[in-house]
Design a protein around this motif. Sequence first.
Motif, PDB file in Angstrom:
ATOM      1  N   ASP A  92       0.692  -0.948  -0.160  1.00  0.00           N
ATOM      2  CA  ASP A  92      -0.468   0.234   0.469  1.00  0.00           C
ATOM      3  C   ASP A  92       0.749   1.810   0.202  1.00  0.00           C
ATOM      4  O   ASP A  92       0.422   2.317  -0.710  1.00  0.00           O
ATOM      5  CB  ASP A  92      -1.367   0.099   1.574  1.00  0.00           C
ATOM      6  CG  ASP A  92      -2.202  -1.258   1.294  1.00  0.00           C
ATOM      7  OD1 ASP A  92      -2.301  -0.984  -0.029  1.00  0.00           O
ATOM      8  OD2 ASP A  92      -2.245  -1.894   2.125  1.00  0.00           O
ATOM      9  N   THR A  93       2.126   0.651   0.383  1.00  0.00           N
ATOM     10  CA  THR A  93       2.771   2.262   0.317  1.00  0.00           C
ATOM     11  C   THR A  93       4.539   2.429  -0.110  1.00  0.00           C
ATOM     12  O   THR A  93       4.946   3.653  -0.590  1.00  0.00           O
ATOM     13  CB  THR A  93       3.747   2.527   1.688  1.00  0.00           C
ATOM     14  OG1 THR A  93       3.922   1.326   2.609  1.00  0.00           O
ATOM     15  CG2 THR A  93       2.057   2.691   3.252  1.00  0.00           C
ATOM     16  N   ALA A  94       4.962   1.216  -0.436  1.00  0.00           N
ATOM     17  CA  ALA A  94       5.854   0.523  -1.370  1.00  0.00           C
ATOM     18  C   ALA A  94       6.016   1.651  -2.321  1.00  0.00           C
ATOM     19  O   ALA A  94       4.923   1.022  -3.587  1.00  0.00           O
ATOM     20  CB  ALA A  94       6.340  -0.813  -1.267  1.00  0.00           C
ATOM     21  N   GLU A  95       7.050   1.769  -3.149  1.00  0.00           N
ATOM     22  CA  GLU A  95       7.720   2.566  -4.048  1.00  0.00           C
ATOM     23  C   GLU A  95       8.588   2.004  -5.147  1.00  0.00           C
ATOM     24  O   GLU A  95       9.552   2.070  -4.571  1.00  0.00           O
ATOM     25  CB  GLU A  95       7.434   3.888  -4.347  1.00  0.00           C
ATOM     26  CG  GLU A  95       5.828   5.148  -4.589  1.00  0.00           C
ATOM     27  CD  GLU A  95       6.463   6.751  -4.219  1.00  0.00           C
ATOM     28  OE1 GLU A  95       7.143   6.643  -4.754  1.00  0.00           O
ATOM     29  OE2 GLU A  95       4.928   6.926  -4.803  1.00  0.00           O
ATOM     30  N   LEU A  96       8.405   2.079  -6.161  1.00  0.00           N
ATOM     31  CA  LEU A  96       9.798   0.917  -6.576  1.00  0.00           C
ATOM     32  C   LEU A  96      10.595   1.790  -7.852  1.00  0.00           C
ATOM     33  O   LEU A  96       9.412   2.068  -8.865  1.00  0.00           O
ATOM     34  CB  LEU A  96       9.435  -0.459  -7.606  1.00  0.00           C
ATOM     35  CG  LEU A  96       9.177  -0.893  -6.281  1.00  0.00           C
ATOM     36  CD1 LEU A  96       8.666  -2.806  -6.561  1.00  0.00           C
ATOM     37  CD2 LEU A  96       9.642  -1.731  -5.288  1.00  0.00           C
ATOM     38  N   SER A  97      11.618   1.427  -8.081  1.00  0.00           N
ATOM     39  CA  SER A  97      11.834   2.409  -9.537  1.00  0.00           C
ATOM     40  C   SER A  97      12.605   1.356 -10.379  1.00  0.00           C
ATOM     41  O   SER A  97      12.973  -0.244  -9.974  1.00  0.00           O
ATOM     42  CB  SER A  97      13.326   3.125  -9.580  1.00  0.00           C
ATOM     43  OG  SER A  97      12.608   4.464  -8.786  1.00  0.00           O
ATOM     44  N   ASN A  98      11.901   1.028 -11.493  1.00  0.00           N
ATOM     45  CA  ASN A  98      11.333   0.638 -12.722  1.00  0.00           C
ATOM     46  C   ASN A  98      12.657   0.772 -14.418  1.00  0.00           C
ATOM     47  O   ASN A  98      11.977   1.213 -14.579  1.00  0.00           O
ATOM     48  CB  ASN A  98      10.079  -0.803 -13.149  1.00  0.00           C
ATOM     49  CG  ASN A  98      10.189  -1.604 -14.066  1.00  0.00           C
ATOM     50  OD1 ASN A  98      11.148  -1.863 -14.873  1.00  0.00           O
ATOM     51  ND2 ASN A  98       9.191  -1.999 -14.171  1.00  0.00           N
ATOM     52  N   THR A  99      13.637   0.132 -13.206  1.00  0.00           N
ATOM     53  CA  THR A  99      14.553   0.866 -14.620  1.00  0.00           C
ATOM     54  C   THR A  99      14.216   0.522 -16.406  1.00  0.00           C
ATOM     55  O   THR A  99      13.820   1.145 -16.928  1.00  0.00           O
ATOM     56  CB  THR A  99      16.562   0.889 -15.071  1.00  0.00           C
ATOM     57  OG1 THR A  99      16.714  -1.001 -13.875  1.00  0.00           O
ATOM     58  CG2 THR A  99      16.605   1.469 -13.242  1.00  0.00           C
TER      59      THR A  99
END
Length: 350
Positions: A92-99
């Motif tokens: 619900d809160t985590a964000e990821l960088s998808n290169t």
Amino acid sequence: MEAIDRANALAAQAGMEPALVAQPGRGVVLADMGWAWDPSWAKLIAASPGCALVRNGRPILAHLPAGSPVDPAIVAIQSGLVPPAMETIDADTAELSNTQLRKRERPFAMPLTTETVDAVERAAYDGSYKGVTDALTLYLWRRPAFYLTRWAALAGIKPNQVTAVGAALCVATFFLWLEGFFWTGMATGFAFMVLDTVDGKLARCTGQSSKWGNVFDHGVDLIHPPFWWWAWAEGLRVSGQGFERVYELMIVGTIVIAYILQRIIEGIFIKRFGMDIHVWKRADSLFRLVTARRNPNMAILLVALALGLPATGLELVALWTALSLLFHAVRIAQANEQRRSGRPVVSWLA
């Protein structure tokens, strides 16, 4: 797809070995099949022993390190509880960088029921989309390509088969323009461009991505644009609207040389700074919407053709390609200067 088939395909793409029973002495990722999730979560959990992905406090994926008792963890997950001594990652809160897809996001994790299938499919499709790309791909045919992707998955069509059909349309566009059939070539060209979106989304949504598929798809994308623009110029001559030969060579030469140099700059930027030039600053991502790649150039030619000015359209493509090259040359020079001054060059999405 059946939920278990999709989960196993995504697990394999994340470097895991799908199995119904845990093998002694090996780490294991447990998955609650009452949920569907973005491939990014599978990759993150695969690389995070001792961590569990949770949504509303309920475990969805859990990576038990080698030697951990499996049966008690299964009982806990079936009861909606996080296995003991595990760290949690909150969906619900985590964000990821998808290169790979050039975006920063909160990937989806949703309950999978008969009522949520449509929403899950749409979330999976949206999750497979690149965050930084051209305006036509991002906005114009995003919805039509979803239905084509869904139909292809239901029909059992493979991503490489979609790429092959697209490649045939790409070649057809070249020959149609070469003979001066601009409107027909526009139709086959745009059909190819839509399929160029569908094949990648189909591969990511169904876990069928492969090295060969990536080479096939991107190889066609990389090679064909200069041939298209040359065919347009030759088609102008066939239709009696051609340039004087030397001027034609100048126009086509400008497009081709600027295109190649721009691609070289992009490759140098990736090698030197470890990221795509289009994700350095927000301005670079915004410019990617319109930079002189195939799709924006096609939009220029389409408008010019509709106005009855196909020759002017090619001139505008040459001008815009040269200006885009200048923009990227300035940006890599600025990045080099920033590194020389001791400041790190990092993506605004990081």
